[in-house]
Design a protein around this motif. Structure first.
Motif: not given
Ligand SMILES: [Mn+2]
Length: 254
Positions: A103-108, A117-119, A191-198
């Protein structure tokens, strides 16, 4: 139900790590100890201090580690390899030869009904502009081709030396301690990311070489995995519970 394991940041082969052979052996013994208990292993980046693949050539060393990973994937254990900021430059060998999923990018991804969410974590929430430029170059295809046009005698030397210096920037070669919930980049990013991905249950990162296990609200938990240079830490998910553990030699019998 078999376990899912998460670990990162072994920085194998580092010219700044004196105990590299014992460190690799310890990692290999850990992987051996979990091979019958694991459904999947997620290596969350910087397992190598500098990995660069050429069309017909790969770096010297790491034979025990790569052999053990190949054994695991041959057994049917899923092994996921995230590129970090030290081992971006892989172009198929680890998939084809060792059976890894790269994986070359974060993975959900969903694991046993939970959303992860893995990165690796580099470049996420980090405001350092010089690093952003460097990171762009590292990921740029043309720059990568230029790197591989240099003879490995010098290309590998360049990479290993760069990686060594990036470790020795700090006097003890270790990362700064936890900066606190309001200042730690990855916490702010999450914290920012989880606003869009609760809907995400677990955020798991490497890169910082610190151990962190933080409940961000009643549902969302964030972890940073420590390292495999000094800490030998890993997270394990059994389908219900998640633990952050340390591998102590002699304790973990398969
Ligand atoms: Mn890193």
């Amino acid at each position: 139900m078999k376990n899912i394991y998460f670990l990162s940041d072994a920085h194998l082969g580092s010219l700044a790590i004196e105990h590299k052979r014992t460190q690799e052996r310890r990692l290999v013994r850990f992987l051996d100890s979990i091979k019958h208990k694991a459904a999947a292993i997620y290596l969350l980046g910087d397992m190598f201090d500098f990995w660069n693949e050429y069309r017909y050539v790969v770096p010297k060393g790491y034979t025990r580690f790569l052999g053990k990973l190949s054994e695991l994937t041959d057994m049917g254990v899923e092994v996921h390899f995230f590129t970090g900021n030290h081992d971006i430059w892989t172009y198929g060998y680890l998939e084809q030869e060792c059976g890894l999923i790269v994986h070359k990018k974060p993975l959900t991804t969903e694991i046993y009904g939970k959303l992860f969410y893995l990165a690796h974590g580099d470049g996420l929430g980090d405001p350092d502009n010089n690093y952003k430029i460097l990171r762009k170059m590292f990921h740029n295809r043309t720059c990568q081709q230029l790197l591989n046009a240099i003879h490995p005698r010098w290309g590998m030397w360049l990479g290993l030396t760069w990686a060594k210096h990036s470790r020795l920037k700090r006097a003890d070669g270790k990362e700064p301690p936890y900066m606190g919930e309001d200042r730690e980049y990855l916490v702010n990013y999450t914290k920012e990311y989880m606003k869009e991905h609760p809907d995400i249950d677990f955020f798991i990162y490497g890169h910082r070489h610190i151990e962190l296990d933080l409940m961000l609200n009643r549902k969302t938990r964030m972890m940073i995995l420590g390292d495999w240079i000094w800490q030998f830490t890993y997270a394990v998910f059994d389908g219900e519970h998640m633990f952050l553990e340390q591998y102590v030699e002699g304790e973990s019998q398969p």
